[in-house]
Scaffold this motif. Sequence first.
Motif, PDB file in Angstrom:
ATOM      1  N   ILE A  55      -4.344 -11.393  -2.620  1.00 42.41           N
ATOM      2  CA  ILE A  55      -3.180 -11.273  -3.506  1.00 42.41           C
ATOM      3  C   ILE A  55      -2.517 -12.643  -3.580  1.00 42.41           C
ATOM      4  CG2 ILE A  55      -0.968 -10.125  -3.914  1.00 42.41           C
ATOM      5  CD1 ILE A  55      -2.018  -7.783  -2.233  1.00 42.41           C
ATOM      6  N   HIS A  56      -2.519 -13.248  -4.763  1.00 39.27           N
ATOM      7  CA  HIS A  56      -1.902 -14.559  -4.993  1.00 39.27           C
ATOM      8  C   HIS A  56      -2.358 -15.610  -3.986  1.00 39.27           C
ATOM      9  CE1 HIS A  56       0.596 -12.669  -7.986  1.00 39.27           C
ATOM     10  NE2 HIS A  56       1.058 -11.822  -7.100  1.00 39.27           N
ATOM     11  N   GLY A  57      -3.645 -15.620  -3.698  1.00 34.42           N
ATOM     12  CA  GLY A  57      -4.203 -16.631  -2.813  1.00 34.42           C
ATOM     13  C   GLY A  57      -4.097 -16.323  -1.326  1.00 34.42           C
ATOM     14  N   LEU A  58      -3.484 -15.215  -0.962  1.00 35.16           N
ATOM     15  CA  LEU A  58      -3.380 -14.808   0.441  1.00 35.16           C
ATOM     16  C   LEU A  58      -4.225 -13.563   0.661  1.00 35.16           C
ATOM     17  CD1 LEU A  58       0.481 -15.113   0.889  1.00 35.16           C
ATOM     18  CD2 LEU A  58      -1.245 -16.734   1.668  1.00 35.16           C
ATOM     19  N   ASN A  59      -4.782 -13.419   1.854  1.00 33.42           N
ATOM     20  CA  ASN A  59      -5.532 -12.209   2.178  1.00 33.42           C
ATOM     21  C   ASN A  59      -4.612 -11.192   2.842  1.00 33.42           C
ATOM     22  OD1 ASN A  59      -8.074 -12.881   1.219  1.00 33.42           O
ATOM     23  ND2 ASN A  59      -8.597 -13.968   3.084  1.00 33.42           N
ATOM     24  N   PHE A  60      -4.639  -9.981   2.314  1.00 35.86           N
ATOM     25  CA  PHE A  60      -3.934  -8.860   2.912  1.00 35.86           C
ATOM     26  C   PHE A  60      -4.970  -7.823   3.318  1.00 35.86           C
ATOM     27  CE2 PHE A  60      -0.597 -10.927   0.678  1.00 35.86           C
ATOM     28  CZ  PHE A  60       0.572 -10.602   1.339  1.00 35.86           C
ATOM     29  N   TYR A  61      -4.664  -7.080   4.372  1.00 35.40           N
ATOM     30  CA  TYR A  61      -5.550  -6.033   4.842  1.00 35.40           C
ATOM     31  C   TYR A  61      -4.833  -4.692   4.709  1.00 35.40           C
ATOM     32  CZ  TYR A  61      -8.269  -9.787   6.864  1.00 35.40           C
ATOM     33  OH  TYR A  61      -9.014 -10.925   7.038  1.00 35.40           O
ATOM     34  N   THR A  62      -5.545  -3.714   4.191  1.00 36.91           N
ATOM     35  CA  THR A  62      -5.050  -2.348   4.213  1.00 36.91           C
ATOM     36  C   THR A  62      -5.773  -1.657   5.362  1.00 36.91           C
ATOM     37  OG1 THR A  62      -4.632  -2.318   1.845  1.00 36.91           O
ATOM     38  CG2 THR A  62      -4.792  -0.181   2.953  1.00 36.91           C
ATOM     39  N   LEU A  63      -5.005  -1.270   6.361  1.00 44.55           N
ATOM     40  CA  LEU A  63      -5.545  -0.616   7.545  1.00 44.55           C
ATOM     41  C   LEU A  63      -5.329   0.883   7.413  1.00 44.55           C
ATOM     42  CD1 LEU A  63      -4.051  -3.000  10.249  1.00 44.55           C
ATOM     43  CD2 LEU A  63      -6.229  -3.216   9.036  1.00 44.55           C
ATOM     44  N   THR A  64      -6.380   1.657   7.612  1.00 40.70           N
ATOM     45  CA  THR A  64      -6.267   3.113   7.603  1.00 40.70           C
ATOM     46  C   THR A  64      -6.276   3.573   9.049  1.00 40.70           C
ATOM     47  OG1 THR A  64      -7.417   3.238   5.487  1.00 40.70           O
ATOM     48  CG2 THR A  64      -7.262   5.269   6.764  1.00 40.70           C
ATOM     49  N   LEU A  65      -5.186   4.204   9.453  1.00 36.67           N
ATOM     50  CA  LEU A  65      -4.968   4.626  10.834  1.00 36.67           C
ATOM     51  C   LEU A  65      -5.000   6.146  10.908  1.00 36.67           C
ATOM     52  CD1 LEU A  65      -4.095   3.506  13.663  1.00 36.67           C
ATOM     53  CD2 LEU A  65      -1.754   3.981  12.947  1.00 36.67           C
ATOM     54  N   ARG A  66      -5.814   6.683  11.801  1.00 34.11           N
ATOM     55  CA  ARG A  66      -5.853   8.137  12.027  1.00 34.11           C
ATOM     56  C   ARG A  66      -5.061   8.446  13.290  1.00 34.11           C
ATOM     57  NH1 ARG A  66      -8.408  12.323  10.202  1.00 34.11           N
ATOM     58  NH2 ARG A  66      -9.991  11.132   9.093  1.00 34.11           N
ATOM     59  N   SER A  67      -4.054   9.316  13.142  1.00 32.12           N
ATOM     60  CA  SER A  67      -3.240   9.730  14.289  1.00 32.12           C
ATOM     61  C   SER A  67      -3.108  11.248  14.264  1.00 32.12           C
ATOM     62  CB  SER A  67      -1.858   9.076  14.225  1.00 32.12           C
ATOM     63  OG  SER A  67      -1.123   9.608  13.150  1.00 32.12           O
ATOM     64  N   ALA A  68      -2.342  11.775  15.188  1.00 32.60           N
ATOM     65  CA  ALA A  68      -2.101  13.220  15.232  1.00 32.60           C
ATOM     66  C   ALA A  68      -1.401  13.706  13.962  1.00 32.60           C
ATOM     67  CB  ALA A  68      -1.278  13.569  16.466  1.00 32.60           C
ATOM     68  N   ASP A  69      -0.687  12.803  13.281  1.00 32.51           N
ATOM     69  CA  ASP A  69       0.027  13.153  12.043  1.00 32.51           C
ATOM     70  C   ASP A  69      -0.866  13.079  10.812  1.00 32.51           C
ATOM     71  OD1 ASP A  69       2.388  13.478  13.486  1.00 32.51           O
ATOM     72  OD2 ASP A  69       2.888  11.353  13.292  1.00 32.51           O
ATOM     73  N   GLY A  70      -2.110  12.625  10.959  1.00 32.07           N
ATOM     74  CA  GLY A  70      -3.010  12.487   9.824  1.00 32.07           C
ATOM     75  C   GLY A  70      -3.333  11.026   9.561  1.00 32.07           C
ATOM     76  N   LEU A  71      -3.751  10.733   8.318  1.00 25.94           N
ATOM     77  CA  LEU A  71      -4.094   9.365   7.945  1.00 25.94           C
ATOM     78  C   LEU A  71      -2.877   8.626   7.413  1.00 25.94           C
ATOM     79  CD1 LEU A  71      -7.518   9.779   6.105  1.00 25.94           C
ATOM     80  CD2 LEU A  71      -7.103   8.898   8.394  1.00 25.94           C
ATOM     81  N   ARG A  72      -2.799   7.343   7.728  1.00 24.96           N
ATOM     82  CA  ARG A  72      -1.717   6.485   7.231  1.00 24.96           C
ATOM     83  C   ARG A  72      -2.351   5.165   6.839  1.00 24.96           C
ATOM     84  NH1 ARG A  72       3.546   6.713   7.700  1.00 24.96           N
ATOM     85  NH2 ARG A  72       3.438   8.338   9.247  1.00 24.96           N
ATOM     86  N   ARG A  73      -2.008   4.682   5.649  1.00 25.34           N
ATOM     87  CA  ARG A  73      -2.500   3.379   5.185  1.00 25.34           C
ATOM     88  C   ARG A  73      -1.352   2.381   5.247  1.00 25.34           C
ATOM     89  NH1 ARG A  73      -6.057   3.679   0.009  1.00 25.34           N
ATOM     90  NH2 ARG A  73      -6.519   1.638   0.830  1.00 25.34           N
ATOM     91  N   ILE A  74      -1.611   1.242   5.890  1.00 24.85           N
ATOM     92  CA  ILE A  74      -0.586   0.225   6.086  1.00 24.85           C
ATOM     93  C   ILE A  74      -1.161  -1.117   5.645  1.00 24.85           C
ATOM     94  CG2 ILE A  74       0.825  -0.976   7.808  1.00 24.85           C
ATOM     95  CD1 ILE A  74       0.734   1.632   9.451  1.00 24.85           C
ATOM     96  N   ARG A  75      -0.427  -1.822   4.775  1.00 24.92           N
ATOM     97  CA  ARG A  75      -0.868  -3.146   4.313  1.00 24.92           C
ATOM     98  C   ARG A  75      -0.170  -4.216   5.137  1.00 24.92           C
ATOM     99  NH1 ARG A  75      -0.882  -3.842  -1.740  1.00 24.92           N
ATOM    100  NH2 ARG A  75      -2.800  -2.694  -1.458  1.00 24.92           N
ATOM    101  N   VAL A  76      -0.972  -5.222   5.544  1.00 26.26           N
ATOM    102  CA  VAL A  76      -0.455  -6.284   6.395  1.00 26.26           C
ATOM    103  C   VAL A  76      -1.107  -7.610   6.005  1.00 26.26           C
ATOM    104  CG1 VAL A  76      -2.148  -5.806   8.202  1.00 26.26           C
ATOM    105  CG2 VAL A  76      -0.053  -6.962   8.799  1.00 26.26           C
ATOM    106  N   GLN A  77      -0.358  -8.690   6.107  1.00 26.56           N
ATOM    107  CA  GLN A  77      -0.892 -10.016   5.814  1.00 26.56           C
ATOM    108  C   GLN A  77      -1.836 -10.446   6.934  1.00 26.56           C
ATOM    109  OE1 GLN A  77       2.033 -12.886   4.690  1.00 26.56           O
ATOM    110  NE2 GLN A  77       0.565 -14.546   4.570  1.00 26.56           N
ATOM    111  N   ASP A  78      -2.799 -11.277   6.593  1.00 27.18           N
ATOM    112  CA  ASP A  78      -3.816 -11.670   7.568  1.00 27.18           C
ATOM    113  C   ASP A  78      -3.248 -12.398   8.783  1.00 27.18           C
ATOM    114  OD1 ASP A  78      -3.205 -14.035   6.280  1.00 27.18           O
ATOM    115  OD2 ASP A  78      -5.277 -14.608   5.896  1.00 27.18           O
ATOM    116  N   THR A  79      -2.111 -13.039   8.664  1.00 26.26           N
ATOM    117  CA  THR A  79      -1.535 -13.775   9.795  1.00 26.26           C
ATOM    118  C   THR A  79      -1.099 -12.857  10.936  1.00 26.26           C
ATOM    119  OG1 THR A  79       0.632 -13.790   8.735  1.00 26.26           O
ATOM    120  CG2 THR A  79      -0.767 -15.722   8.398  1.00 26.26           C
ATOM    121  N   LEU A  80      -0.871 -11.570  10.650  1.00 29.24           N
ATOM    122  CA  LEU A  80      -0.464 -10.620  11.688  1.00 29.24           C
ATOM    123  C   LEU A  80      -1.623  -9.759  12.182  1.00 29.24           C
ATOM    124  CD1 LEU A  80       2.950  -9.440  10.235  1.00 29.24           C
ATOM    125  CD2 LEU A  80       2.573 -10.816  12.273  1.00 29.24           C
TER     126      LEU A  80
END
Length: 75
Positions: free
Chosen positions: A21-46
């Motif tokens: 996105i605009h020259g930066l890499n972002f990651y969408t992480l799909t996390l499975r927990s007891a509450d179900g699936l959650r998708r979280i977007r984070v910049q590559d630096t983190l």
Amino acid sequence: MLWVMYQTYAGILEAIEVQPIHGLNFYTLTLRSADGLRRIRVQDTLTPRNLKVGDSIEIDVLLGNVTEIRILPTT
């Protein structure tokens, strides 16, 4: 509507998707927990370089922004 300022999500990492996105890499992480699936977007630096699908992780979020990702030890 109730806003939660600080939250920690924990679970197993199901998928990692990369989006440039605009020259930066972002990651969408799909996390499975007891509450179900959650998708979280984070910049590559983190995102830990050794993060992989199947890892048990915790993600700290402050005001909707990821502040830290921790890979939990396997037992």
